[in-house]
Scaffold this motif. Sequence first.
Motif, short mmCIF file in Angstrom:
data_model
loop_
_atom_site.label_atom_id
_atom_site.label_comp_id
_atom_site.label_asym_id
_atom_site.label_seq_id
_atom_site.Cartn_x
_atom_site.Cartn_y
_atom_site.Cartn_z
N ASP B 53 -14.45 28.70 -19.76
CA ASP B 53 -14.15 28.39 -20.99
C ASP B 53 -12.83 28.71 -21.36
OD1 ASP B 53 -16.29 27.19 -21.71
OD2 ASP B 53 -17.25 28.67 -22.95
N ARG B 335 -16.06 22.29 -18.37
CA ARG B 335 -16.94 23.15 -18.85
C ARG B 335 -18.49 22.59 -18.72
NH1 ARG B 335 -14.27 23.91 -24.94
NH2 ARG B 335 -12.07 23.50 -24.19
N HIS B 336 -19.20 23.67 -18.97
CA HIS B 336 -20.71 23.39 -18.86
C HIS B 336 -21.06 23.01 -20.07
CE1 HIS B 336 -20.97 26.84 -15.47
NE2 HIS B 336 -20.56 25.80 -15.04
N GLY B 337 -22.44 22.47 -20.36
CA GLY B 337 -23.02 21.92 -21.73
C GLY B 337 -22.97 20.59 -21.72
N THR B 359 -30.08 11.79 -12.42
CA THR B 359 -28.88 12.75 -12.07
C THR B 359 -29.09 13.36 -10.90
OG1 THR B 359 -30.19 14.35 -13.61
CG2 THR B 359 -28.36 13.09 -14.71
N TRP B 386 -26.70 14.51 -21.21
CA TRP B 386 -27.04 15.22 -20.19
C TRP B 386 -26.52 16.55 -20.35
CZ3 TRP B 386 -23.22 15.27 -15.94
CH2 TRP B 386 -23.81 16.25 -14.86
N GLN B 387 -27.28 17.57 -20.03
CA GLN B 387 -26.48 18.78 -20.12
C GLN B 387 -26.44 19.30 -18.43
OE1 GLN B 387 -27.41 20.36 -23.29
NE2 GLN B 387 -26.92 22.28 -22.98
N TRP B 388 -25.15 19.70 -18.58
CA TRP B 388 -24.67 20.13 -17.26
C TRP B 388 -24.43 21.54 -17.17
CZ3 TRP B 388 -19.68 21.64 -14.78
CH2 TRP B 388 -19.68 21.49 -13.45
N GLU B 389 -25.22 22.31 -16.32
CA GLU B 389 -25.43 23.66 -16.20
C GLU B 389 -24.58 24.33 -14.82
OE1 GLU B 389 -26.47 24.95 -18.46
OE2 GLU B 389 -27.96 23.71 -19.54
N GLY B 390 -23.82 23.32 -14.46
CA GLY B 390 -22.81 23.71 -13.35
C GLY B 390 -23.47 23.78 -12.00
N ASP B 391 -24.46 22.90 -11.76
CA ASP B 391 -25.20 22.58 -10.21
C ASP B 391 -24.49 21.33 -10.06
OD1 ASP B 391 -27.18 24.96 -10.68
OD2 ASP B 391 -28.35 23.68 -11.98
N GLN B 435 -20.01 21.61 -8.04
CA GLN B 435 -20.26 22.94 -8.90
C GLN B 435 -18.98 23.17 -9.50
OE1 GLN B 435 -21.70 25.96 -6.09
NE2 GLN B 435 -23.82 25.48 -6.50
#
Lengths: 216, 445
Positions: B53, B335-337, B359, B386-391, B435
């Motif tokens: 962030d 960013r993630h999220g 996804t 879609w929620q991206w958690e960094g994977d 990632q």
Amino acid sequence: MYRLGNAIALLLLVAVGNVLASYPGVGRVATPGELAAWDTDIGPNLNALPVARGSVIQGRHLYEAHCAACHGSDGRSTKVFLPLVGGITTEDVATGRVAGLSPPPAGGGSTLMLLPTLTTLLDYTQRAMPFGAAGTLNVDEVFAISAYVLYLGGVVDEGFVLDNTTAVLAQNRLPNRNGFTNDHGMWPGAPAATGGLGNGGVPDTNMPRCMNHCEP
Amino acid sequence: MVADRISTLSPAPEGHLADHDLQQVQLSRRSLMGLAVTATLPLVAGPTSAVADPPVAEVDRLPPAYGLGQPVVAQPYGQPSQHQLGLARKTLPGLSPVPQNSASFTPLQGLFGVITPSGLHYERHHSGWVDPDPRDHHLMISASHPELIKNPMIFSLEDLMRLPAVSRLHFLECSGNTGMERQRATAPTVQYTHGLLSCSEFTGVPLRLLLETCGVDFRKARYILAEGADAAALTRTIPMELIERDEVLVAYGQNGEHLRPENGFPLRLVVPGVQGVSWVKWLRRIEVGEAPYATRDEALRYIDLMPDGTHRQYTSVQEVKSVILSPSGGQTLKRHGFFGITGVAWSGRGKIKGVDISTDGGRSWREARLTGVVLDKCLTRFHADWQWEGDEAVLQSRAIDEGGHVQPTYTTLRAARGTGSMYHNNAIHSWGIEQSGEVGNVQVG
């Protein structure tokens, strides 16, 4: 009478959904001279070719003057466009199927590897060649250049003269004349079964709408 | 620069396809999410700090208003914001040795909704584009044989504009769109993988009306030849059934104004659902006939090579297809999220019924929302949350049309048609997410 006439006109408008059947004063009838001047396509019917004549010998000089700069004197240049000739064998001429199309040739095949119909070559040469100077060749020159391209590709011999009676001989020697199919689902008109083309729009890639545990 | 401070997604670098940059695009075969993929991921050395962030600049005072602006008509024909000038048509270096016989691609990654701004409509010219004086341009309706027509006629642009008009939204796609992807992932961004695609409102006269006015014998004349006035005098065969169904238009309008020169001003044919080459530009003549014409662009080009060496001829329909426009190749998730996944779907066989999103590279799917107009043979916009958690992730979209046709996987498409043809690739497209947040073009399988 005036009112009655109006009423009839109104009824007519309603009857045809407010769209008139004809549009007076819009457009004009083409004259025979205009039709002859504009109608330049060489259609697919070998029996309805324009009256024209051109030999391989005549074509050689015309080709050198108008075509060789891009296509090369041997018709094999890849500098500007895909090659005109090459990639065909005497066996292909006999069978009408170009063996070199399977597996797919690198860079795409030459014109004569693909060409199924002689009229395509005549029509395109007349309408669009030479590139940048389209329409400058007369129909005899178009026939002569086409004859020479066929000669370069080994389809006809040096003495060949192409005219509206010998065209069928050249057609029957085109190396890929039997290499085309309309058996597919991507023609949006009537199917072959009722006089049109194709299978009536049936796709060849049917997939289930899998939602879970699917094959990627 | 403003965009960089506030965005969570950096756009694909514009102008990144200079020769030098193309050499930076590397093709590799690797594993992503346990799937074997070919990829054109950008060259990066390890994860970047892009997903941390960034510090927030607090805005604790109301910034001054913008002050007195420009006068009216400072730009008689309005232009995009100076901050959006990177959004432009682009061609591929080395696509063609002759720039008049070439193509430019629509920047799909930056568009909203379904309408393509006319100035961003993709181009495919066979002998360059022209801007003729409309007073000198006419349309002739003729016949291959005099018996097929009572009155061959000539219409001016003014004539055509007097006739009853219709306006319809339709997509227009080159059959070579996505052609470079047929064998493996090749192009780095969606502009190049899918940008031979546009969608506009077209205004014009139904061709049926003109043929009826000329007294065409519809029992015998079952095909038309449409001919352009460009130097290629490009010609294509079109079945009379499409004209009888009132689908084919002689168009002069596009998105509320006259056609742009690059799109055939003053007249072009509109053939909904059919590949772009049939939408003949600078239209000057229509001949009705009894047989297909086997013109150069339906006997030497725009033919589909099959594995057995035969060619499919007269393949015209653009089948059901979709693509995710964001996130897409060359972009970076910073960013993630939460991220919205959005794209477009279309079918030459009718309306879009639904779009599914994956996804995980196509192992599981869920339905996307269709957000906007859903029209016949028109782009349809879709969104999915879609929620991206960094994977690592592999994003895909899959369209289904009203006929129930499902957009195929590459495995299915190649099983049916091999990889020899560059035309009519409507396979499911994949974007790989690293990632690091970088998005690249990948193919599963």
